[in-house]
Write a protein that holds these residues in place. Structure first.
Motif, short mmCIF file in Angstrom:
data_model
loop_
_atom_site.label_atom_id
_atom_site.label_comp_id
_atom_site.label_asym_id
_atom_site.label_seq_id
_atom_site.Cartn_x
_atom_site.Cartn_y
_atom_site.Cartn_z
N VAL A 133 20.70 21.00 10.27
CA VAL A 133 20.96 22.53 9.88
C VAL A 133 22.41 22.21 9.78
CG1 VAL A 133 21.14 24.71 10.61
CG2 VAL A 133 19.05 23.35 11.17
N VAL A 134 22.98 22.77 8.40
CA VAL A 134 24.35 22.84 8.30
C VAL A 134 24.58 24.20 8.45
CG1 VAL A 134 26.23 22.66 6.61
CG2 VAL A 134 24.36 20.65 6.77
N VAL A 152 17.71 27.69 14.41
CA VAL A 152 16.69 27.15 13.82
C VAL A 152 16.53 25.66 14.63
CG1 VAL A 152 15.71 25.69 11.83
CG2 VAL A 152 16.96 27.87 11.47
N PRO A 153 15.58 25.11 15.25
CA PRO A 153 15.26 24.00 15.91
C PRO A 153 15.57 23.01 15.09
CG PRO A 153 13.43 25.45 16.40
CD PRO A 153 14.08 26.07 15.35
N CYS A 154 16.34 22.03 15.47
CA CYS A 154 16.74 20.88 14.75
C CYS A 154 17.08 19.69 15.27
CB CYS A 154 17.94 21.26 13.68
SG CYS A 154 19.41 21.73 14.46
N ASP A 155 17.07 18.31 14.65
CA ASP A 155 17.45 17.00 15.14
C ASP A 155 19.14 17.13 15.20
OD1 ASP A 155 14.82 15.63 15.54
OD2 ASP A 155 14.67 16.30 13.53
N GLU A 318 21.29 26.87 22.93
CA GLU A 318 20.23 27.73 22.68
C GLU A 318 19.18 26.42 21.62
OE1 GLU A 318 21.16 31.40 20.91
OE2 GLU A 318 18.95 31.93 20.40
N ILE A 319 19.96 26.02 20.71
CA ILE A 319 19.23 25.26 19.84
C ILE A 319 18.83 23.55 20.41
CG2 ILE A 319 19.52 23.67 17.57
CD1 ILE A 319 21.31 26.04 16.61
N ARG A 320 19.76 23.40 21.31
CA ARG A 320 19.44 22.11 22.07
C ARG A 320 19.20 20.91 20.89
NH1 ARG A 320 21.30 20.02 26.81
NH2 ARG A 320 22.77 21.79 27.50
N PRO A 321 19.92 20.47 20.05
CA PRO A 321 19.94 19.51 19.28
C PRO A 321 19.96 18.14 19.77
CG PRO A 321 22.13 20.21 18.75
CD PRO A 321 21.18 21.15 19.87
N TRP A 337 32.54 19.42 24.97
CA TRP A 337 31.66 20.23 25.80
C TRP A 337 30.23 19.76 25.64
CZ3 TRP A 337 27.36 23.06 24.70
CH2 TRP A 337 26.85 24.23 25.66
N CYS A 338 29.82 19.37 24.28
CA CYS A 338 28.41 18.94 24.19
C CYS A 338 28.37 17.63 24.98
CB CYS A 338 28.58 18.65 22.64
SG CYS A 338 28.51 20.01 21.53
#
Ligand SMILES: [Zn+2]
Ligand SMILES: [Zn+2]
Length: 358
Positions: A133-134, A152-155, A318-321, A337-338
């Motif tokens: 997702v961009v 949107v859930p994504c890798d 929230e997305i936790r990619p 942070w990530c």
């Protein structure tokens, strides 16, 4: 490393919960000087130079440029590009309303609301079970001029980080509008001149004024007219607007008036037509006092169309990619942070996207 056979299964036919390690995300999207490129779909997302095929997230000039062979974007973004660049801004266009899927080679592309400006979208790119997702530019707080950002859930989540530092925390819009309305009431003999970017911010400020009960005509700089009309055409009610560039009007006519203009006009001799104007500027950068002083802004309004630090980190959380890629802005702090939160991060440092909001 397993061989990838598609449809979310490995070569033994087992379901692969997360494919990032099997199919490298770089095979689906990777940075080039022109922008993020998708080899299997042969297109760029928000290219900064003319290319054969472009997917455009939104109408701001650093993302939406003229001269591409073909453009896929939301109908609103295509309209904005027509207004800004003329009918023939691209060789061909394809309108993809929110949620509709377009095919580019074997790649599925859909556009999902980003909550940034009218028509703004995240580009959701799917290929062989891998989803990237961009985000384009985005924010999470309510904006009465466009639909809200949808996670949107994504890798891989490819995010901006314009305000990617913990010092950037935008106050509630309501507080900023109260500051403005208080000043208007306090100085009935002066004109309030609000600097706001022509696409998005200007219309959002006008709409927020209307929601706060301000129902008098609002004066607008000529440079905003066509985009205001376009917003109204798309159902965004802006109330009574009058041109601020009418030569017949005298200085005294603008006592107590609210005038919305592009930020550049604030430093212009154009301002001399207004009585003792209160210079206001609506921008996330108004958090930085030096910037407000530099621009000679008397009343800074911290209203941004970009996610602040809390919105950025909340969104990633929230997305936790599987991975976060950071396109532009203050990349280091968000990457850190990530990593601290167990998510792999990569700073792309893409060139050509402005630090400013437009
Ligand atoms: Zn933007
Ligand atoms: Zn941008």
């Amino acid at each position: 490393m397993g061989l990838f056979t598609g449809r979310g299964r490995d070569c033994q036919g087992r379901r692969v919960p997360h494919l990032g390690w099997v199919l490298r995300p770089e095979q689906l999207l990777h940075p080039r000087p022109e922008g993020l490129y998708c080899p299997p779909g042969d297109f760029y997302v928000d290219p900064v130079r003319p290319v054969a095929r472009a997917v455009i997230t939104h109408g701001h000039a650093d993302h939406a440029r003229a001269g591409h062979g073909s453009v896929l974007a939301t109908p609103e973004t295509l309209d904005i590009m027509r207004v800004r660049y003329g009918e023939d801004f691209a060789g061909a266009t394809e309108a993809a309303p929110y949620g509709q899927t377009a095919k580019r080679g074997g790649v599925e592309v859909s556009l999902v609301p980003a909550g940034h400006v009218l028509g703004s979208a995240q580009a959701v790119v799917r290929w062989k079970g891998l989803t990237m997702v961009v985000s384009g530019d985005y924010k999470r707080r309510r904006d009465p001029t466009c639909p809200a950002f949808e996670p949107v859930p994504c890798d891989v989540f490819v995010t901006e980080a314009t305000f990617g530092l913990p010092v950037f925390r935008h106050p509630p819009d309501r507080e900023e509008m109260d500051k403005l309305l208080t000043s208007i009431a306090q100085f009935p003999e002066r004109a309030h001149l609000i600097g706001a970017y022509a696409l998005g911010k200007a219309q959002r400020i006008i709409r927020l004024l209307r929601e706060a009960g301000y129902d008098k005509p609002i004066h607008v700089h000529g440079a905003l007219m066509r985009l205001n009309t376009l917003y109204q055409h798309h159902g965004i009610e802006l109330g009574p607007l009058v041109p601020a560039t009418d030569d017949a009007s005298r200085k005294a006519d603008f006592a107590g008036a609210v005038v919305v203009a592009p930020p550049s006009a604030l430093a212009d001799r154009w301002t001399r037509r207004f009585p003792d104007p209160v210079g206001c500027f609506a921008s996330g950068w108004m958090r930085v006092r030096a910037r407000a002083r530099q621009r000679g802004v008397e009343l800074p309004l911290i209203i941004s169309d970009h996610a602040d630090w809390d919105e950025l980190t909340r969104t990633v959380d929230e997305i936790r990619p599987g991975e976060v890629w950071i396109t532009h802005g203050r990349e280091e702090a968000l990457a850190r942070w990530c990593e601290l939160n167990g998510i792999k991060a990569r700073a792309l440092a893409l060139v050509g996207y402005d630090d400013e909001e437009d």
